[in-house]
Design a protein around this motif. Structure first.
Motif, PDB file in Angstrom:
ATOM      1  N   ALA A  36       0.678  -1.163  -0.009  1.00  0.00           N
ATOM      2  CA  ALA A  36       0.030  -0.069  -0.041  1.00  0.00           C
ATOM      3  C   ALA A  36       0.849   1.250   0.017  1.00  0.00           C
ATOM      4  CB  ALA A  36      -0.807  -0.173   1.108  1.00  0.00           C
ATOM      5  N   TRP A  37       2.024   1.084   0.450  1.00  0.00           N
ATOM      6  CA  TRP A  37       3.170   2.183   0.000  1.00  0.00           C
ATOM      7  C   TRP A  37       3.423   2.655  -1.000  1.00  0.00           C
ATOM      8  CZ3 TRP A  37       7.222   0.740  -2.397  1.00  0.00           C
ATOM      9  CH2 TRP A  37       7.685  -0.727  -2.370  1.00  0.00           C
ATOM     10  N   ALA A  38       3.057   1.939  -2.153  1.00  0.00           N
ATOM     11  CA  ALA A  38       3.503   2.321  -3.401  1.00  0.00           C
ATOM     12  C   ALA A  38       3.409   3.772  -3.849  1.00  0.00           C
ATOM     13  CB  ALA A  38       3.018   1.248  -4.593  1.00  0.00           C
ATOM     14  N   PRO A  39       2.138   4.335  -3.556  1.00  0.00           N
ATOM     15  CA  PRO A  39       1.827   5.805  -4.297  1.00  0.00           C
ATOM     16  C   PRO A  39       2.817   6.795  -3.349  1.00  0.00           C
ATOM     17  CG  PRO A  39      -0.138   4.626  -3.613  1.00  0.00           C
ATOM     18  CD  PRO A  39       0.672   3.702  -3.350  1.00  0.00           C
ATOM     19  N   CYS A  40       3.181   6.419  -2.003  1.00  0.00           N
ATOM     20  CA  CYS A  40       4.088   7.183  -1.224  1.00  0.00           C
ATOM     21  C   CYS A  40       5.387   7.184  -2.120  1.00  0.00           C
ATOM     22  CB  CYS A  40       3.817   6.522   0.296  1.00  0.00           C
ATOM     23  SG  CYS A  40       4.795   7.677   1.333  1.00  0.00           S
ATOM     24  N   ALA A  41       5.935   6.188  -2.693  1.00  0.00           N
ATOM     25  CA  ALA A  41       7.197   6.023  -3.124  1.00  0.00           C
ATOM     26  C   ALA A  41       7.315   6.612  -4.800  1.00  0.00           C
ATOM     27  CB  ALA A  41       7.424   4.594  -3.345  1.00  0.00           C
ATOM     28  N   TRP A  82       7.393   0.044 -15.405  1.00  0.00           N
ATOM     29  CA  TRP A  82       6.668  -1.022 -14.875  1.00  0.00           C
ATOM     30  C   TRP A  82       5.984  -0.841 -13.838  1.00  0.00           C
ATOM     31  CZ3 TRP A  82      12.600  -3.305 -14.809  1.00  0.00           C
ATOM     32  CH2 TRP A  82      12.821  -3.618 -16.020  1.00  0.00           C
ATOM     33  N   PHE A  83       6.493   0.385 -12.963  1.00  0.00           N
ATOM     34  CA  PHE A  83       5.877   0.752 -11.837  1.00  0.00           C
ATOM     35  C   PHE A  83       4.234   1.223 -12.059  1.00  0.00           C
ATOM     36  CE2 PHE A  83       4.656   4.517  -8.895  1.00  0.00           C
ATOM     37  CZ  PHE A  83       4.745   3.862  -7.733  1.00  0.00           C
ATOM     38  N   LEU A  84       4.183   1.739 -13.274  1.00  0.00           N
ATOM     39  CA  LEU A  84       2.892   2.580 -13.716  1.00  0.00           C
ATOM     40  C   LEU A  84       1.885   1.330 -13.949  1.00  0.00           C
ATOM     41  CD1 LEU A  84       3.497   5.253 -15.766  1.00  0.00           C
ATOM     42  CD2 LEU A  84       2.948   5.495 -13.456  1.00  0.00           C
ATOM     43  N   GLU A  85       2.383   0.295 -14.592  1.00  0.00           N
ATOM     44  CA  GLU A  85       1.590  -0.960 -14.765  1.00  0.00           C
ATOM     45  C   GLU A  85       1.187  -1.515 -13.492  1.00  0.00           C
ATOM     46  OE1 GLU A  85       3.362  -3.790 -17.342  1.00  0.00           O
ATOM     47  OE2 GLU A  85       4.199  -2.302 -18.817  1.00  0.00           O
ATOM     48  N   ASP A  86       1.967  -1.717 -12.560  1.00  0.00           N
ATOM     49  CA  ASP A  86       1.512  -2.338 -11.402  1.00  0.00           C
ATOM     50  C   ASP A  86       0.793  -1.547 -10.536  1.00  0.00           C
ATOM     51  OD1 ASP A  86       3.240  -4.346 -12.130  1.00  0.00           O
ATOM     52  OD2 ASP A  86       4.630  -4.121 -10.268  1.00  0.00           O
ATOM     53  N   ILE A  87       0.712  -0.151 -10.515  1.00  0.00           N
ATOM     54  CA  ILE A  87      -0.242   0.634  -9.842  1.00  0.00           C
ATOM     55  C   ILE A  87      -1.939   0.123 -10.418  1.00  0.00           C
ATOM     56  CG2 ILE A  87      -1.080   2.915  -9.817  1.00  0.00           C
ATOM     57  CD1 ILE A  87       1.193   2.392  -7.991  1.00  0.00           C
ATOM     58  N   LYS A  88      -1.813   0.139 -11.923  1.00  0.00           N
ATOM     59  CA  LYS A  88      -3.059  -0.332 -12.235  1.00  0.00           C
ATOM     60  C   LYS A  88      -3.397  -1.866 -11.775  1.00  0.00           C
ATOM     61  CE  LYS A  88      -2.742   2.502 -16.492  1.00  0.00           C
ATOM     62  NZ  LYS A  88      -2.954   2.438 -18.071  1.00  0.00           N
ATOM     63  N   ASN A  89      -2.561  -2.781 -12.212  1.00  0.00           N
ATOM     64  CA  ASN A  89      -2.976  -4.118 -11.508  1.00  0.00           C
ATOM     65  C   ASN A  89      -3.239  -4.328  -9.854  1.00  0.00           C
ATOM     66  OD1 ASN A  89      -2.616  -4.997 -13.959  1.00  0.00           O
ATOM     67  ND2 ASN A  89      -0.559  -5.584 -14.124  1.00  0.00           N
ATOM     68  N   LEU A  90      -2.524  -3.498  -9.208  1.00  0.00           N
ATOM     69  CA  LEU A  90      -2.852  -3.396  -7.621  1.00  0.00           C
ATOM     70  C   LEU A  90      -4.043  -2.744  -7.367  1.00  0.00           C
ATOM     71  CD1 LEU A  90       1.064  -2.739  -6.483  1.00  0.00           C
ATOM     72  CD2 LEU A  90      -0.469  -4.937  -6.373  1.00  0.00           C
ATOM     73  N   GLU A  91      -4.688  -2.195  -8.425  1.00  0.00           N
ATOM     74  CA  GLU A  91      -6.021  -1.425  -8.078  1.00  0.00           C
ATOM     75  C   GLU A  91      -5.720  -0.030  -7.277  1.00  0.00           C
ATOM     76  OE1 GLU A  91      -8.876  -4.019  -6.689  1.00  0.00           O
ATOM     77  OE2 GLU A  91      -8.871  -5.103  -8.423  1.00  0.00           O
ATOM     78  N   LEU A  92      -4.495   0.469  -7.307  1.00  0.00           N
ATOM     79  CA  LEU A  92      -3.840   1.790  -6.721  1.00  0.00           C
ATOM     80  C   LEU A  92      -4.154   2.991  -7.659  1.00  0.00           C
ATOM     81  CD1 LEU A  92      -0.898   0.387  -5.032  1.00  0.00           C
ATOM     82  CD2 LEU A  92      -2.896   1.003  -3.790  1.00  0.00           C
ATOM     83  N   ASP A  93      -4.795   2.691  -8.942  1.00  0.00           N
ATOM     84  CA  ASP A  93      -4.841   3.722  -9.763  1.00  0.00           C
ATOM     85  C   ASP A  93      -6.197   4.662  -9.667  1.00  0.00           C
ATOM     86  OD1 ASP A  93      -4.066   5.238 -12.106  1.00  0.00           O
ATOM     87  OD2 ASP A  93      -4.558   3.793 -13.418  1.00  0.00           O
ATOM     88  N   LYS A  94      -5.967   5.555  -8.403  1.00  0.00           N
ATOM     89  CA  LYS A  94      -7.276   6.048  -8.005  1.00  0.00           C
ATOM     90  C   LYS A  94      -7.394   7.289  -8.817  1.00  0.00           C
ATOM     91  CE  LYS A  94      -7.208   3.516  -4.452  1.00  0.00           C
ATOM     92  NZ  LYS A  94      -8.370   2.345  -4.300  1.00  0.00           N
ATOM     93  N   SER A  95      -8.828   7.797  -9.274  1.00  0.00           N
ATOM     94  CA  SER A  95      -9.051   8.662  -9.831  1.00  0.00           C
ATOM     95  C   SER A  95      -9.016  10.082  -9.076  1.00  0.00           C
ATOM     96  CB  SER A  95     -10.649   8.688 -10.325  1.00  0.00           C
ATOM     97  OG  SER A  95     -10.875  10.050 -11.064  1.00  0.00           O
ATOM     98  N   LEU A 222       6.667   2.599   5.696  1.00  0.00           N
ATOM     99  CA  LEU A 222       5.926   1.794   6.498  1.00  0.00           C
ATOM    100  C   LEU A 222       4.856   2.654   7.318  1.00  0.00           C
ATOM    101  CD1 LEU A 222       5.543  -1.006   8.387  1.00  0.00           C
ATOM    102  CD2 LEU A 222       7.302   0.051   9.880  1.00  0.00           C
ATOM    103  N   VAL A 223       5.104   3.753   7.633  1.00  0.00           N
ATOM    104  CA  VAL A 223       3.987   4.466   8.285  1.00  0.00           C
ATOM    105  C   VAL A 223       2.900   4.651   7.696  1.00  0.00           C
ATOM    106  CG1 VAL A 223       3.382   6.772   9.276  1.00  0.00           C
ATOM    107  CG2 VAL A 223       5.967   5.791   9.714  1.00  0.00           C
ATOM    108  N   TYR A 224       3.203   4.865   6.228  1.00  0.00           N
ATOM    109  CA  TYR A 224       2.146   5.171   5.164  1.00  0.00           C
ATOM    110  C   TYR A 224       1.147   3.686   5.056  1.00  0.00           C
ATOM    111  CZ  TYR A 224      -0.446   6.665   0.866  1.00  0.00           C
ATOM    112  OH  TYR A 224      -1.457   6.835   0.076  1.00  0.00           O
TER     113      TYR A 224
END
Length: 237
Positions: A36-41, A82-95, A222-224
């Motif tokens: 879940a920290w991926a957007p924070c990075a 590759w990161f952008l692809e994974d953001i979509k597949n992890l359903e972190l691609d929020k509008s 980790l905090v995020y």
């Protein structure tokens, strides 16, 4: 240079014990939440290509060490795709509205990612090839720890969703060897570089400083991850 590379390996072992990696290995937690920290990075990950293109790479060059660095930068400057692809597949691609996305990327939650970028730019903007090698080796060492664990999570997610990851996957880990290159010839070349006592001490200090900012960045992730549920929309505090 041998002593400097040995210090990097020692610091890598210390880095591997950070709490984030224990969190990421905790299979009682939903695998997506462990990433879940991926957007924070994102600020760091998306800038990494430009670090390689505009700070580490120098062309043309007659310096053999810089030539090795240049080759490495071409291998590392496109991983953000590759990161952008994974953001979509992890359903972190929020509008988000564009203004909200900017607020998030420059928010308190993401300040450690920005600070890491600024420090890497600082240490490479006027760096010698030896100093650049140190930056690369530390970045590779920390990345190897992160991606060796993240790749296992990627496998869990694929088994559940049937959606493969590329950034958080063996695909990425295979090119993040933990060293600037997997070539034994180049590894030996780096080992054999002779440094003056003053240059060696400067190199030791650089290694310590780099691991400090990578550790700060990692602890912030980790905090995020602990305070932001993966189902929630991205939002700056």
């Amino acid at each position: 240079m041998k002593e400097v590379l040995a210090l990097i390996q020692n610091k890598k072992q210390e880095f591997s014990q950070l709490p984030l990696f224990k969190f990421m290995q905790d299979q009682s937690i939903d695998p997506k939440q462990r990433l879940a920290w991926a957007p924070c990075a994102a600020h760091f990950i998306m800038n990494f290509g430009e670090l390689n293109k505009y700070f580490l790479r120098v062309e043309p060059t007659s310096d053999p060490i810089q030539a090795i660095i240049n080759k490495h930068t071409y291998e590392d400057d496109h991983h953000w795709l590759w990161f952008l692809e994974d953001i979509k597949n992890l359903e972190l691609d929020k509008s988000l509205k564009f203004s909200d996305a900017l607020k998030f990327l420059w928010s308190e939650e993401t300040k450690n990612a920005r600070w890491l970028n600024y420090q890497l730019y600082r240490y490479t903007s006027q760096a010698t090839p030896i100093q650049k090698i140190i930056v690369i080796e530390v970045t590779e060492a920390t990345g190897n720890i992160m991606f060796s664990i993240a790749a296992e999570i990627g496998k869990e997610i694929k088994a559940i969703t049937q959606k493969p990851c590329r950034y958080f996957a063996d695909f990425h880990l295979d090119v993040e060897t933990g060293h600037m290159t997997g070539s034994s010839g180049i590894e030996q070349l780096l080992q054999d570089i002779q440094l003056s006592e003053a240059t060696r001490q400067e190199a030791f200090e650089l290694v310590e400083n780099l691991f400090t900012v990578f550790t700060q960045f990692t602890n912030g992730l980790l905090v995020y991850a602990k305070t932001h549920k993966i189902e929630q929309p991205l939002k700056a505090a």
